[in-house]
Design a protein around this motif. Structure first.
Motif, PDB file in Angstrom:
ATOM      1  N   UNK A   1       0.901  -1.183   0.119  1.00 59.02           N
ATOM      2  CA  UNK A   1       0.016   0.037  -0.162  1.00 59.02           C
ATOM      3  C   UNK A   1       0.819   1.257  -0.090  1.00 59.02           C
ATOM      4  N   UNK A   2       0.849   2.097  -1.123  1.00 60.66           N
ATOM      5  CA  UNK A   2       1.699   3.297  -1.227  1.00 60.66           C
ATOM      6  C   UNK A   2       0.909   4.413  -0.321  1.00 60.66           C
ATOM      7  N   UNK A   3      -0.186   4.541  -0.522  1.00 61.95           N
ATOM      8  CA  UNK A   3      -0.998   5.408   0.150  1.00 61.95           C
ATOM      9  C   UNK A   3      -2.387   5.800  -0.169  1.00 61.95           C
ATOM     10  N   UNK A   4      -2.936   6.962   0.285  1.00 61.43           N
ATOM     11  CA  UNK A   4      -4.535   7.043   0.112  1.00 61.43           C
ATOM     12  C   UNK A   4      -4.494   8.033  -1.201  1.00 61.43           C
ATOM     13  N   UNK A   5      -5.697   7.646  -2.068  1.00 61.83           N
ATOM     14  CA  UNK A   5      -5.928   8.360  -3.237  1.00 61.83           C
ATOM     15  C   UNK A   5      -7.248   9.224  -2.973  1.00 61.83           C
ATOM     16  N   UNK A   6      -7.450  10.340  -3.508  1.00 59.71           N
ATOM     17  CA  UNK A   6      -8.204  11.296  -3.512  1.00 59.71           C
ATOM     18  C   UNK A   6      -9.745  11.011  -3.803  1.00 59.71           C
ATOM     19  N   UNK A   7     -10.898  11.426  -3.083  1.00 58.67           N
ATOM     20  CA  UNK A   7     -12.180  11.122  -3.270  1.00 58.67           C
ATOM     21  C   UNK A   7     -12.840  12.322  -2.731  1.00 58.67           C
ATOM     22  N   UNK A   8     -14.158  12.482  -3.528  1.00 58.69           N
ATOM     23  CA  UNK A   8     -14.842  13.499  -3.103  1.00 58.69           C
ATOM     24  C   UNK A   8     -15.295  13.305  -1.615  1.00 58.69           C
ATOM     25  N   UNK A   9     -16.043  14.240  -0.917  1.00 52.48           N
ATOM     26  CA  UNK A   9     -16.216  14.283   0.485  1.00 52.48           C
ATOM     27  C   UNK A   9     -17.364  12.926   0.627  1.00 52.48           C
ATOM     28  N   UNK A  10     -17.236  12.033   1.496  1.00 50.37           N
ATOM     29  CA  UNK A  10     -18.069  10.981   1.795  1.00 50.37           C
ATOM     30  C   UNK A  10     -18.217   9.974   0.497  1.00 50.37           C
ATOM     31  N   UNK A  11     -17.547  10.202  -0.500  1.00 53.49           N
ATOM     32  CA  UNK A  11     -17.665   9.385  -1.820  1.00 53.49           C
ATOM     33  C   UNK A  11     -19.154   9.812  -2.444  1.00 53.49           C
ATOM     34  N   UNK A  12     -19.517  10.992  -2.354  1.00 53.80           N
ATOM     35  CA  UNK A  12     -20.928  11.434  -2.305  1.00 53.80           C
ATOM     36  C   UNK A  12     -21.034  12.353  -3.498  1.00 53.80           C
ATOM     37  N   UNK A  13     -20.133  12.303  -4.456  1.00 57.19           N
ATOM     38  CA  UNK A  13     -20.181  13.559  -5.361  1.00 57.19           C
ATOM     39  C   UNK A  13     -19.485  13.001  -6.721  1.00 57.19           C
ATOM     40  N   UNK A  14     -20.325  13.520  -7.888  1.00 54.24           N
ATOM     41  CA  UNK A  14     -19.734  12.988  -9.168  1.00 54.24           C
ATOM     42  C   UNK A  14     -18.364  13.633  -9.738  1.00 54.24           C
ATOM     43  N   UNK A  15     -17.561  14.396  -9.135  1.00 52.70           N
ATOM     44  CA  UNK A  15     -16.344  14.950  -9.201  1.00 52.70           C
ATOM     45  C   UNK A  15     -15.406  14.668  -8.067  1.00 52.70           C
ATOM     46  N   UNK A  16     -14.233  14.850  -8.330  1.00 53.79           N
ATOM     47  CA  UNK A  16     -13.322  14.218  -7.209  1.00 53.79           C
ATOM     48  C   UNK A  16     -12.555  15.581  -6.565  1.00 53.79           C
ATOM     49  N   UNK A  17     -13.179  16.271  -5.718  1.00 53.53           N
ATOM     50  CA  UNK A  17     -12.668  17.565  -5.019  1.00 53.53           C
ATOM     51  C   UNK A  17     -13.159  17.340  -3.683  1.00 53.53           C
ATOM     52  N   UNK A  18     -12.609  17.993  -2.716  1.00 53.13           N
ATOM     53  CA  UNK A  18     -13.195  18.039  -1.379  1.00 53.13           C
ATOM     54  C   UNK A  18     -12.258  19.307  -0.477  1.00 53.13           C
ATOM     55  N   UNK A  19     -12.984  19.607   0.765  1.00 58.06           N
ATOM     56  CA  UNK A  19     -12.473  20.485   1.350  1.00 58.06           C
ATOM     57  C   UNK A  19     -11.026  20.412   1.992  1.00 58.06           C
ATOM     58  N   UNK A  20     -10.559  19.190   2.197  1.00 59.09           N
ATOM     59  CA  UNK A  20      -9.253  18.945   2.760  1.00 59.09           C
ATOM     60  C   UNK A  20      -8.321  19.314   1.798  1.00 59.09           C
ATOM     61  N   UNK A  21      -8.377  18.580   0.544  1.00 62.78           N
ATOM     62  CA  UNK A  21      -7.339  18.123  -0.432  1.00 62.78           C
ATOM     63  C   UNK A  21      -7.525  19.080  -1.877  1.00 62.78           C
ATOM     64  N   UNK A  22      -8.485  19.427  -2.031  1.00 65.59           N
ATOM     65  CA  UNK A  22      -8.816  20.194  -3.291  1.00 65.59           C
ATOM     66  C   UNK A  22      -9.034  19.058  -4.578  1.00 65.59           C
ATOM     67  N   UNK A  23      -9.040  19.547  -5.765  1.00 62.22           N
ATOM     68  CA  UNK A  23      -9.528  18.491  -6.737  1.00 62.22           C
ATOM     69  C   UNK A  23      -8.360  17.712  -7.287  1.00 62.22           C
ATOM     70  N   UNK A  24      -8.762  16.553  -7.822  1.00 59.18           N
ATOM     71  CA  UNK A  24      -7.838  15.742  -8.823  1.00 59.18           C
ATOM     72  C   UNK A  24      -8.286  16.142 -10.067  1.00 59.18           C
ATOM     73  N   UNK A  25      -6.870  15.970 -10.928  1.00 58.74           N
ATOM     74  CA  UNK A  25      -7.154  16.653 -12.382  1.00 58.74           C
ATOM     75  C   UNK A  25      -6.881  15.295 -13.397  1.00 58.74           C
ATOM     76  N   UNK A  26      -7.449  15.622 -14.370  1.00 56.56           N
ATOM     77  CA  UNK A  26      -7.320  14.592 -15.525  1.00 56.56           C
ATOM     78  C   UNK A  26      -6.013  14.550 -16.077  1.00 56.56           C
ATOM     79  N   UNK A  27      -5.527  13.261 -16.335  1.00 63.24           N
ATOM     80  CA  UNK A  27      -3.934  13.206 -16.690  1.00 63.24           C
ATOM     81  C   UNK A  27      -3.897  13.715 -18.111  1.00 63.24           C
ATOM     82  N   UNK A  28      -4.755  13.909 -18.931  1.00 65.44           N
ATOM     83  CA  UNK A  28      -4.623  14.413 -20.322  1.00 65.44           C
ATOM     84  C   UNK A  28      -4.839  15.930 -20.353  1.00 65.44           C
ATOM     85  N   UNK A  29      -5.601  16.555 -19.226  1.00 66.66           N
ATOM     86  CA  UNK A  29      -5.862  17.823 -19.403  1.00 66.66           C
ATOM     87  C   UNK A  29      -5.983  18.233 -18.031  1.00 66.66           C
ATOM     88  N   UNK A  30      -5.385  19.057 -17.468  1.00 66.92           N
ATOM     89  CA  UNK A  30      -5.253  19.362 -16.034  1.00 66.92           C
ATOM     90  C   UNK A  30      -6.663  20.440 -15.709  1.00 66.92           C
TER      91      UNK A  30
END
Length: 463
Positions: free
Chosen positions: A116-145
């Motif tokens: 286990x390398x580490x923990x990967x980002x999620x929306x808060x409580x995994x209840x949103x269709x985009x990956x961003x949250x108040x603690x860590x901000x957004x995850x960006x698409x690898x082809x276009x940030x």
């Protein structure tokens, strides 16, 4: 994007002495250090702990253990318990929480030799269709940030698609580990409900449908992870044994194609063309395809089922929300407020509708063996929006991008998304395959065949 790393190749090299778990871990840590700042796929990485785990794996191999995931670096979604690690659910409420135990799936990953390398980002409580949250901000698409990978398992999906790690463990209660892989060109497998034990871990807002979900670069790697994780465990009363491979080859199956899964939902032309092309390639390869839509209960939409999530969030976090609404992602706050306003009858109606969804699809599968269609109706969209403003030339609400995945959670059936071409601006399109509950091995076998056919430009033949 970086070329993906194959799980089987890593494990074989470590088992065969051509590499080591420590070497694979160091390489993954270097890739994360170089690539993650621009992506925000990983939110916490513990290199010292990972190296200690890797050294344990190397000792086990030296002692003669044959480990199916020997030395394979893994990302785990930041909602799943990993003993001793900070696991936050993307929430300020859990900013300092450290898991007291491994989830069964994590325990089994370790038993199989994964690191286990580490923990990967999620929306808060995994209840949103985009990956961003108040603690860590957004995850960006690898082809276009400037784009989102979707959610909620965007961090795990991007970690794999960007080549940071070869394997990730996500969760899926409405498409969370199928839509992000579809948007970034990875494979996301939602097993049958109960096939992989769930917990111990956080209480779920959406009970009775959530699963642990392998995310990988190809079907074979997702299947390797699934084999290491599946099977009942007494700590999860919903966990079940699933059927062994039924022995029926792809040319003995009837596969139903449904361009919109029987739903009144717009689809972008480029997505439709990519899915149509994949279906035509399967037909050329000898697969028996029929055109047949599922028939759903009257009034079924994701909106009609969402009271279950909203009520669950309100039950778990309503008191904390009343004390300090500013702690929460504003989009999650809206859901909690809705949940607090629901009546018991409204929640029960949604629950009964979910049961009817499962019954309807079970009846549908008495006439066909598999179902195929799009994972999402659109490709990735700008990072600052909950969803695209239009799909198929029509103005749509924010959750229109998610329309094709949630019903299969309520039906408790296995579903997998694999890449099937490109849409606007060369962005990936996902093909979704679905099987009856418990026939996960049938689905994985057919998905692997489909992957081969698509890689060969539709020229492969059944044999």
């Amino acid at each position: 994007m970086t070329s993906p790393i194959r799980v089987a190749a890593v494990a074989e090299a470590v088992r065969g002495g051509r590499s080591s778990a420590r070497a694979e871990t160091l390489a993954a840590l270097d890739r994360i250090a170089a690539g993650n700042p621009a992506l925000n796929a990983f939110v916490t990485v513990d290199g010292n702990r990972a190296l200690a785990e890797a050294e344990t794996v190397d000792r086990r191999i030296a002692a003669g253990e044959r480990l199916p995931l020997a030395g394979v670096p893994v990302a785990v979604k930041d909602t799943i318990w990993v003993a001793g690690r900070r696991v936050t659910q993307g929430s300020r409420l859990f900013a300092d929480f450290h898991a007291p135990a491994d989830a069964v799936a994590v325990e089994r990953l370790r038993a199989a030799g994964a690191v286990i390398l580490g923990m990967a980002n999620s929306s808060e409580f995994a209840c949103k269709g985009v990956t961003t949250n108040p603690l860590f901000g957004p995850t960006r698409h690898p082809q276009n940030p400037d784009l989102t990978p979707g959610g909620s398992s965007g961090g795990p999906a991007v970690a794999v698609a960007a080549g940071l790690v070869p394997l990730a463990l996500g969760t899926d209660a409405g498409g969370s580990s199928r839509r992000p892989p579809a948007h970034v060109g990875a494979v996301g497998f939602k097993p049958s409900f109960g096939a992989i034990p769930y917990g111990p871990g956080f209480a779920e807002p959406f009970t009775g449908i959530a699963v642990m979900a392998p995310i990988a670069a190809d079907v074979a790697d997702a299947a390797l992870m699934f084999e290491a994780l599946c099977g009942p465990d007494p700590r999860d009363p919903d966990s079940v044994a699933i059927a062994a491979m039924d022995g029926r080859p792809p040319d003995c199956l009837t596969v139903a194609c449904s361009p919109r899964f029987g739903l009144d939902a717009p689809v972008d032309d480029a997505v439709r063309q990519a899915v149509d092309g994949a279906v035509e390639a399967l037909e050329r390869a000898g697969v028996r395809i029929v055109r047949r839509d599922p028939t759903w209960p009257d009034g079924v939409t994701e909106t009609a089922l969402m009271p279950l999530q909203h009520a669950g969030l309100a039950a778990l976090y309503g008191e904390a929300f009343r004390r300090d609404p500013a702690l929460f992602d504003p989009d999650i706050a809206v859901q909690i407020e809705r949940g607090l306003s629901l009546t018991g009858a409204e929640v029960a109606a949604a629950q009964l509708l979910g049961v009817e969804v499962a019954r309807s699809l079970a009846g549908y599968f008495t006439g066909v063996d598999l179902l195929i269609g799009p994972t999402t109706p659109c490709v990735a969209w700008p990072l600052d929006r909950l969803g695209p403003e239009t799909i198929g030339g029509q103005a749509v609400p924010p959750r229109a991008h998610a329309v094709f995945t949630p019903l299969f959670n309520h039906a408790k059936v296995p579903a997998i998304s694999l890449p099937c071409g490109a849409g606007r601006d060369g962005l990936p399109v996902g093909l979704q395959l679905v099987a009856p509950r418990g026939l996960d091995h049938r689905l994985l076998r057919f998905a692997a065949f489909t992957e081969t056919v698509l890689a060969a430009g539709g020229q492969g033949q059944l044999g």
